[in-house]
Design an enzyme around this catalytic site. Sequence first.
Site, PDB file in Angstrom:
ATOM      1  N   HIS A  81      -2.195  83.841 -17.916  1.00 47.66           N
ATOM      2  CA  HIS A  81      -3.532  83.643 -17.369  1.00 47.66           C
ATOM      3  C   HIS A  81      -4.501  83.296 -18.485  1.00 47.66           C
ATOM      4  CE1 HIS A  81      -7.046  84.087 -14.817  1.00 47.66           C
ATOM      5  NE2 HIS A  81      -7.599  84.774 -15.810  1.00 47.66           N
ATOM      6  N   LYS A 129       2.249  55.011 -20.033  1.00 47.99           N
ATOM      7  CA  LYS A 129       1.602  56.319 -20.258  1.00 47.99           C
ATOM      8  C   LYS A 129       0.576  56.231 -21.388  1.00 47.99           C
ATOM      9  CE  LYS A 129       3.596  56.900 -17.133  1.00 47.99           C
ATOM     10  NZ  LYS A 129       4.612  56.155 -16.383  1.00 47.99           N
ATOM     11  N   SER A 176       4.029  44.425  -7.813  1.00 48.21           N
ATOM     12  CA  SER A 176       4.828  45.638  -8.062  1.00 48.21           C
ATOM     13  C   SER A 176       5.452  46.063  -6.740  1.00 48.21           C
ATOM     14  CB  SER A 176       3.940  46.734  -8.654  1.00 48.21           C
ATOM     15  OG  SER A 176       2.740  46.862  -7.909  1.00 48.21           O
TER      16      SER A 176
HETATM   17  P1  FAD Z   1      16.583  49.840 -18.851  1.00 47.84           P
HETATM   18  O1  FAD Z   1      15.573  50.759 -19.402  1.00 47.84           O
HETATM   19  O2  FAD Z   1      16.095  48.685 -18.046  1.00 47.84           O
HETATM   20  O3  FAD Z   1      17.411  49.323 -20.100  1.00 47.84           O
HETATM   21  C1  FAD Z   1      18.365  48.337 -19.999  1.00 47.84           C
HETATM   22  C2  FAD Z   1      18.525  47.677 -21.357  1.00 47.84           C
HETATM   23  O4  FAD Z   1      19.678  46.860 -21.327  1.00 47.84           O
HETATM   24  C3  FAD Z   1      17.363  46.767 -21.743  1.00 47.84           C
HETATM   25  O5  FAD Z   1      17.016  46.987 -23.082  1.00 47.84           O
HETATM   26  C4  FAD Z   1      17.941  45.373 -21.580  1.00 47.84           C
HETATM   27  O6  FAD Z   1      17.371  44.417 -22.453  1.00 47.84           O
HETATM   28  C5  FAD Z   1      19.376  45.625 -21.941  1.00 47.84           C
HETATM   29  N1  FAD Z   1      20.332  44.655 -21.404  1.00 47.84           N
HETATM   30  C6  FAD Z   1      20.435  44.209 -20.136  1.00 47.84           C
HETATM   31  N2  FAD Z   1      21.503  43.381 -20.014  1.00 47.84           N
HETATM   32  C7  FAD Z   1      22.061  43.325 -21.236  1.00 47.84           C
HETATM   33  C8  FAD Z   1      23.194  42.672 -21.750  1.00 47.84           C
HETATM   34  N3  FAD Z   1      23.980  41.933 -20.965  1.00 47.84           N
HETATM   35  N4  FAD Z   1      23.476  42.807 -23.062  1.00 47.84           N
HETATM   36  C9  FAD Z   1      22.705  43.571 -23.874  1.00 47.84           C
HETATM   37  N5  FAD Z   1      21.624  44.233 -23.430  1.00 47.84           N
HETATM   38  C10 FAD Z   1      21.317  44.120 -22.124  1.00 47.84           C
HETATM   39  N6  FAD Z   1      10.708  56.084 -15.088  1.00 47.84           N
HETATM   40  C11 FAD Z   1      10.412  57.382 -15.289  1.00 47.84           C
HETATM   41  O7  FAD Z   1      11.300  58.233 -15.163  1.00 47.84           O
HETATM   42  N7  FAD Z   1       9.150  57.776 -15.661  1.00 47.84           N
HETATM   43  C12 FAD Z   1       8.150  56.891 -15.808  1.00 47.84           C
HETATM   44  O8  FAD Z   1       7.030  57.269 -16.128  1.00 47.84           O
HETATM   45  C13 FAD Z   1       8.426  55.525 -15.588  1.00 47.84           C
HETATM   46  N8  FAD Z   1       7.449  54.610 -15.735  1.00 47.84           N
HETATM   47  C14 FAD Z   1       7.747  53.298 -15.541  1.00 47.84           C
HETATM   48  C15 FAD Z   1       6.714  52.375 -15.664  1.00 47.84           C
HETATM   49  C16 FAD Z   1       6.960  51.035 -15.447  1.00 47.84           C
HETATM   50  C17 FAD Z   1       5.841  50.048 -15.586  1.00 47.84           C
HETATM   51  C18 FAD Z   1       8.288  50.612 -15.129  1.00 47.84           C
HETATM   52  C19 FAD Z   1       8.596  49.165 -14.931  1.00 47.84           C
HETATM   53  C20 FAD Z   1       9.316  51.522 -14.993  1.00 47.84           C
HETATM   54  C21 FAD Z   1       9.051  52.880 -15.192  1.00 47.84           C
HETATM   55  N9  FAD Z   1      10.036  53.838 -15.046  1.00 47.84           N
HETATM   56  C22 FAD Z   1       9.738  55.154 -15.232  1.00 47.84           C
HETATM   57  C23 FAD Z   1      11.421  53.478 -14.704  1.00 47.84           C
HETATM   58  C24 FAD Z   1      12.293  53.469 -15.978  1.00 47.84           C
HETATM   59  O9  FAD Z   1      11.736  52.575 -16.908  1.00 47.84           O
HETATM   60  C25 FAD Z   1      13.713  53.056 -15.623  1.00 47.84           C
HETATM   61  O10 FAD Z   1      14.203  53.874 -14.591  1.00 47.84           O
HETATM   62  C26 FAD Z   1      14.607  53.196 -16.848  1.00 47.84           C
HETATM   63  O11 FAD Z   1      14.155  52.396 -17.902  1.00 47.84           O
HETATM   64  C27 FAD Z   1      16.047  52.827 -16.498  1.00 47.84           C
HETATM   65  O12 FAD Z   1      16.842  52.967 -17.637  1.00 47.84           O
HETATM   66  P2  FAD Z   1      18.163  52.082 -17.834  1.00 47.84           P
HETATM   67  O13 FAD Z   1      18.729  52.533 -19.132  1.00 47.84           O
HETATM   68  O14 FAD Z   1      18.984  52.156 -16.635  1.00 47.84           O
HETATM   69  O15 FAD Z   1      17.651  50.583 -17.941  1.00 47.84           O
HETATM   70  P1  NAI Z   2       8.056  51.048  -5.627  1.00 47.63           P
HETATM   71  O1  NAI Z   2       9.320  50.980  -4.890  1.00 47.63           O
HETATM   72  O2  NAI Z   2       7.581  52.340  -6.161  1.00 47.63           O
HETATM   73  O3  NAI Z   2       6.883  50.497  -4.715  1.00 47.63           O
HETATM   74  C1  NAI Z   2       6.901  49.207  -4.170  1.00 47.63           C
HETATM   75  C2  NAI Z   2       5.884  49.151  -3.044  1.00 47.63           C
HETATM   76  O4  NAI Z   2       5.716  47.802  -2.683  1.00 47.63           O
HETATM   77  C3  NAI Z   2       6.346  49.891  -1.806  1.00 47.63           C
HETATM   78  O5  NAI Z   2       5.314  50.740  -1.351  1.00 47.63           O
HETATM   79  C4  NAI Z   2       6.669  48.781  -0.833  1.00 47.63           C
HETATM   80  O6  NAI Z   2       6.442  49.146   0.512  1.00 47.63           O
HETATM   81  C5  NAI Z   2       5.701  47.700  -1.277  1.00 47.63           C
HETATM   82  N1  NAI Z   2       6.103  46.348  -0.933  1.00 47.63           N
HETATM   83  C6  NAI Z   2       7.345  45.807  -1.000  1.00 47.63           C
HETATM   84  N2  NAI Z   2       7.312  44.507  -0.635  1.00 47.63           N
HETATM   85  C7  NAI Z   2       6.014  44.215  -0.362  1.00 47.63           C
HETATM   86  C8  NAI Z   2       5.325  43.045   0.043  1.00 47.63           C
HETATM   87  N3  NAI Z   2       5.961  41.883   0.227  1.00 47.63           N
HETATM   88  N4  NAI Z   2       3.991  43.112   0.246  1.00 47.63           N
HETATM   89  C9  NAI Z   2       3.314  44.268   0.047  1.00 47.63           C
HETATM   90  N5  NAI Z   2       3.920  45.412  -0.324  1.00 47.63           N
HETATM   91  C10 NAI Z   2       5.247  45.392  -0.553  1.00 47.63           C
HETATM   92  O7  NAI Z   2       8.189  49.944  -6.780  1.00 47.63           O
HETATM   93  P2  NAI Z   2       7.338  49.649  -8.077  1.00 47.63           P
HETATM   94  O8  NAI Z   2       5.987  50.233  -7.997  1.00 47.63           O
HETATM   95  O9  NAI Z   2       7.508  48.199  -8.305  1.00 47.63           O
HETATM   96  O10 NAI Z   2       8.126  50.440  -9.179  1.00 47.63           O
HETATM   97  C11 NAI Z   2       9.512  50.211  -9.346  1.00 47.63           C
HETATM   98  C12 NAI Z   2      10.216  51.448  -9.717  1.00 47.63           C
HETATM   99  O11 NAI Z   2       9.953  51.765 -11.079  1.00 47.63           O
HETATM  100  C13 NAI Z   2       9.763  52.691  -8.960  1.00 47.63           C
HETATM  101  O12 NAI Z   2      10.379  52.801  -7.714  1.00 47.63           O
HETATM  102  C14 NAI Z   2      10.210  53.769  -9.876  1.00 47.63           C
HETATM  103  O13 NAI Z   2      11.560  54.006  -9.640  1.00 47.63           O
HETATM  104  C15 NAI Z   2      10.011  53.157 -11.237  1.00 47.63           C
HETATM  105  N6  NAI Z   2       8.744  53.643 -11.802  1.00 47.63           N
HETATM  106  C16 NAI Z   2       8.627  54.975 -12.026  1.00 47.63           C
HETATM  107  C17 NAI Z   2       7.462  55.486 -12.528  1.00 47.63           C
HETATM  108  C18 NAI Z   2       7.338  56.939 -12.706  1.00 47.63           C
HETATM  109  O14 NAI Z   2       8.345  57.622 -12.632  1.00 47.63           O
HETATM  110  N7  NAI Z   2       6.150  57.455 -12.955  1.00 47.63           N
HETATM  111  C19 NAI Z   2       6.329  54.626 -12.879  1.00 47.63           C
HETATM  112  C20 NAI Z   2       6.558  53.249 -12.551  1.00 47.63           C
HETATM  113  C21 NAI Z   2       7.739  52.793 -12.054  1.00 47.63           C
END
Ligand code: FAD
Ligand code: NAI
Length: 475
Positions: free
Chosen positions: A454, A58, A279
């Site tokens: 508004h 973000k 991704s």
């Molecule tokens: P995580 O955030 O993955 O946290 C797990 C933690 O556990 C990590 O710190 C890891 O190092 C630690 N860990 C793992 N195994 C061990 C172990 N054995 N011992 C000690 N520590 C350990 N979601 C949204 O809702 N809004 C968004 O805008 C959004 N944007 C995203 C953008 C990107 C690029 C990505 C990749 C994901 C995004 N997500 C978003 C998804 C969101 O990040 C995840 O759904 C969320 O972080 C999950 O939370 P969690 O606590 O389950 O796991």
């Molecule tokens: P995603 O599940 O959103 O999208 C993956 C896409 O890749 C799908 O459209 C799928 O059809 C495609 N795909 C899968 N295999 C493929 C292949 N071999 N070749 C071409 N296309 C293929 O997963 P993404 O973008 O990796 O994000 C992971 C998760 O992280 C999301 O599902 C979401 O839960 C979380 N996330 C949430 C955000 C938010 O809430 N704003 C922002 C970023 C991630």
Amino acid sequence: MPSQFDLIVIGGGPGGYIAAIRAAQLGLATACIDEWSNAAGGPAPGGTCTNVGCIPSKALLQSSEHYEHAGRHFADHGIGLDNLRIDVARMLERKDAVVKQNNEGILYLFKKNKVAFFHGHGSFVRAVEGGWEVAVAGKASETLVGRQVIVATGSTARALPGVAFDEQQVLSNDGALRIGAVPRRLGLIGSGVIGLEMGSVWRRLGAEVTVLEALPTFLGAVDEQIAKEAWKAFTKQGLKIELGVKVGDVKVTKKGVSVAWTDAKGGAQTLEVDKLIVSIGRVPNTAGLGAEAVGLQLDERGAIAVDAECRTNLPGVWAVGDVVRGPMLAHKAEEEGVAVAERIAGQHGHVDFNTIPWVIYTSPEIAWVGQTEQQLKARGAAYRAGTFPFMANGRARALGDTTGMVKILADAATDEILGVHIVGPMASELIAEAVVAMEFKASSEDIARICHAHPSLSEATKEAALAVDRRTLNF
Ligand code: FAD
Ligand code: NAI
């Protein structure tokens, strides 16, 4: 003697750290173990979300949006700029500072709530009388015993088979957030949430972006009408998205990445790019957790198997967030963490899976809650739909951002709201009203009769509610 806790939380992402804080609030002696380290080797709690997910993405979306506004839209406001340029290093520094503030905020919250924090890798050792022995391997190694354990170890990026992430040219979300200079040509595999958000960042900064998506439909989980509107906006902005592709060989050279792919008509194509972001979804993270040592059951996807209340097959062991079934969203992980902490404390924690909002932070933003029109059709539900375009909203016109609409789906007989879908400015904020309305089982008439300020974008939600009954006032 190992330190004894009422609760040990393994993982300090949004699922884990929030669970730990809630448990401590409820009087449980709580430990949280997290292994994430910052560049200096210090603790960096907050998980994927804080370090390489929600927060840094973000931050970059904001920076790149400012840049795009300055380059393309400021002139409309009479603001002139000479020599507009992007300092990528400064932009990344700012992003890192935002991440650091969040890491430090969590460490402060742990102190404030008396959560014992352990920086290191946590793993199950064995069942002991009255709980579970958990080892922490960090700078110092320790053994803890917890009466209950919550596993919140999150997820990691899925790689293309045979193509490892090198984070230089083939990037996961981690590398995608650290690209040091705007690539001339950027490829993305997967047009899901990360593909669209990261593709937007680097396109706004000047990269030529091509996204290869396996599915024949764009954003299949999104309401079709909303996805179509988003498609129009993204392609107009210059994102090149190819649907129905089959990705073949990926060759990585010093100069870049070459991706062989087959288009929807079966034609052989090659994509040459400087960097490739993969991704294609994420996989639950149970590496080195010692699941097998204690017989913790996983499901067929490799996620920890849990019931509707996040109980695993082991007594006193729970799991929440990305490491279990359900959407991989930070707020879903948090809600589960709170609910489990409350259950452990003898309360009745609850998560309503029907009202978890989704947001894609592109421009326009896409946000939704509840069911899509295609889902309602598939189950033969009788519904009424109302839409209202931002083009007819005064605040959107003043903002200069009139793309998109609000769409409300309501039960034809009872008028209960079944789904709300938004593509347009600040959809991420507007969706909160819809979540509250659905949580309270509101009807579209309820929203239509509530006074909205508004001029505000939220008036589009009120007008969409009026549109369900075919009585919009401003369109
Ligand atoms: P995580 O955030 O993955 O946290 C797990 C933690 O556990 C990590 O710190 C890891 O190092 C630690 N860990 C793992 N195994 C061990 C172990 N054995 N011992 C000690 N520590 C350990 N979601 C949204 O809702 N809004 C968004 O805008 C959004 N944007 C995203 C953008 C990107 C690029 C990505 C990749 C994901 C995004 N997500 C978003 C998804 C969101 O990040 C995840 O759904 C969320 O972080 C999950 O939370 P969690 O606590 O389950 O796991
Ligand atoms: P995603 O599940 O959103 O999208 C993956 C896409 O890749 C799908 O459209 C799928 O059809 C495609 N795909 C899968 N295999 C493929 C292949 N071999 N070749 C071409 N296309 C293929 O997963 P993404 O973008 O990796 O994000 C992971 C998760 O992280 C999301 O599902 C979401 O839960 C979380 N996330 C949430 C955000 C938010 O809430 N704003 C922002 C970023 C991630």
